[in-house]
Scaffold this active site. Structure first.
Site, short mmCIF file in Angstrom:
data_model
loop_
_atom_site.label_atom_id
_atom_site.label_comp_id
_atom_site.label_asym_id
_atom_site.label_seq_id
_atom_site.Cartn_x
_atom_site.Cartn_y
_atom_site.Cartn_z
N PRO A 68 16.66 -2.13 -25.50
CA PRO A 68 17.07 -0.79 -25.91
C PRO A 68 18.45 -0.35 -25.41
CG PRO A 68 14.83 -0.78 -25.03
CD PRO A 68 15.44 -2.09 -24.67
N GLU A 69 19.01 -1.07 -24.44
CA GLU A 69 20.28 -0.64 -23.86
C GLU A 69 21.41 -0.76 -24.87
OE1 GLU A 69 20.31 0.95 -21.29
OE2 GLU A 69 18.62 0.32 -20.05
N GLY A 70 22.35 0.19 -24.80
CA GLY A 70 23.43 0.27 -25.77
C GLY A 70 24.65 -0.55 -25.44
N PHE A 71 25.61 -0.47 -26.32
CA PHE A 71 26.84 -1.25 -26.26
C PHE A 71 27.60 -1.04 -24.95
CE2 PHE A 71 31.39 -1.68 -27.87
CZ PHE A 71 31.36 -3.06 -27.96
N ARG A 310 27.92 13.44 -27.95
CA ARG A 310 26.72 12.60 -28.12
C ARG A 310 25.56 13.46 -28.60
NH1 ARG A 310 24.74 7.92 -25.47
NH2 ARG A 310 22.81 7.34 -26.54
#
Length: 445
Positions: A68-71, A310
């Site tokens: 699930p961790e983002g860029f 965001r």
């Protein structure tokens, strides 16, 4: 200073396929040696002797991150792994960091384009990365390694019991897997898993390791307990930075130079829509990051306000410190008036409905909105980088609380030489009582 307790027995593990392609071409060894099936890499029963001719120098460190961790969090984990490789190279073998291909990230929601097996070179300058630490793309590793095999996967996890007696200490132990193992054995006894969408890739061994500490805590494990040529650390975000915000951190961060074609697109957009250029803005950029040492406060920036707003999961995940759209627009107009700026560039992950509302409330805002063809070329990751690059050149920037996207812009502006007061700013929640602003992490050369 934290007490470092490394709880590991020392054993030797080897595999018949653990040679590098280089040594396979040089040595034709007729001596047979024991093949190890080391389901438990810490078990003394799994020892083996290796012929002298099979001695290896080149070793590969691979890693992956919680899906699930983002860029931008993944970019942060890269810094930790680069630091670990530096430690390993100081202490022994010639380690190389294998860059995990990009793809299938939660925040990349352009479902109409193919976003799998994306090499790092699509987003970053590999040449720049290699000045800091030896790196190779995953497909280069496959070619050099003689096939899509990874000798050993270590699945990192926290300690099930948490801190012992509330005391923090650095330690690492083999432990039973806490979560369901995301690998399964095939008929040939190899482990299959996600492996960045490379279905042909398989691992020889998988073990769960509880780790608590900085990245370098894994060095004794990798140097003394495992002799495999290729080792992958899964859930690498479990490890902490060795030197957060120190020289080693900033060397690696500065080496993460965006791919030139993305910077060119961002620069063209600045010139066309925001009346911004490096000459006028005092943001001259050096292709050689080792020569890029801008004096703090020397950058002026383009005549526009840079905004990272965001939305999506942050609306419910950080409700108190995320403003409503109306609250955000009110702050934006206030900053434009204060700094005498007529243009505002907005980077946001707002959905279609919120984007329409934002456009209604702020009709004069500028956004980078790629065509279908451009999106196919740049991918969601490339668009994110272009957004960050444009925000990084603004006269004044304001971001979102605890967002790694905003953090990376802070760092880019620090590298360019902006005044901290024009960089380390965030939106406050509509009803937030104490609106603490981001910490200034001064660059260290």
């Amino acid at each position: 200073m934290a007490h470092r307790a490394v709880h590991i027995p020392v054993v030797c593990i080897a595999s018949i396929d653990s040679f590098t392609a280089l040594f396979l071409s040089i040595f034709i060894a007729f001596a047979a040696f024991e093949t190890v099936n080391a389901d438990n890499v810490f078990s003394a029963s799994h020892t083996a002797t290796v012929p002298i001719s099979a001695a290896r120098d080149l070793r590969y460190l691979l890693y992956d991150v919680n899906p699930p961790e983002g860029f931008n969090l993944r970019r942060d984990v890269y810094i930790r792994m680069a630091s670990l490789v530096k430690t390993l190279r100081k202490e022994g073998d010639d380690w190389v960091l294998v860059l995990p291909p990009w793809g299938r990230l939660y925040h990349w929601q352009s479902s109409n384009i193919h976003q799998m097996r994306i090499p790092w070179g699509e987003f970053f300058s590999i040449t720049s990365l290699q000045v800091n630490v030896p790196v190779v793309e995953f497909e280069e590793f496959i070619a050099e390694n003689g096939g899509p095999f990874i000798d050993q996967v270590l699945v990192l996890q926290n300690y099930a019991e948490g801190w012992t007696d509330g005391k923090w200490e650095e330690k690492v132990d083999e432990r039973p897997c806490i979560d369901k193992l995301m690998y399964s054995k095939d008929k040939q006894g190899y482990y299959r898993g996600w492996f960045w969408g490379y279905e042909e890739t398989r691992a020889r061994n998988v073990t769960c390791i509880s780790a608590q500490g900085h990245a370098s805590i894994m060095s004794p494990v990798l140097q003394k307990n495992i002799t495999a040529t290729s080792v992958m650390l899964d859930r690498a975000e479990t490890l902490l930075h060795d030197h957060y915000a120190g020289k080693d951190y900033w060397d690696t961060r500065r080496s993460m130079v965006f791919a030139k074609h993305l910077r060119v697109i961002g620069d063209d957009f600045r010139a066309k829509y925001l009346n911004s250029s490096d000459d006028r803005d005092f943001t001259i950029y050096s292709e050689d990051w080792t020569r890029m040492k801008a004096k703090l406060g020397s950058a002026k920036g383009g005549p526009y306000l840079g905004v990272h707003l965001r939305r999506k999961d942050f609306i419910w995940g950080h409700r108190e410190d995320v403003p409503s759209l109306k609250g955000a627009v009110k702050k934006i107009r206030s900053l434009m008036k204060k700094h005498k700026l007529e243009k505002v560039f907005v980077a946001t992950d707002a959905d279609e409905e919120e984007s329409k509302e934002l456009r209604r409330l702020l009709p004069d805002m500028v956004r980078f909105e790629p065509s279908t063809e451009d999106l196919e070329l740049f991918k969601d990751g490339g668009v994110a980088i272009i957004d960050q690059w444009i925000c990084a050149h603004a006269r004044y920037f304001i971001g979102t609380s605890v967002s790694t996207f905003s953090f990376r812009i802070h760092e880019e502006r620090e590298i360019l030489g902006f005044d901290p007061k024009a960089t380390y700013n965030r939106f406050c929640g509509d009803n937030e009582k104490e609106c603490e602003q981001p910490t200034h992490w001064k660059i260290v050369y």
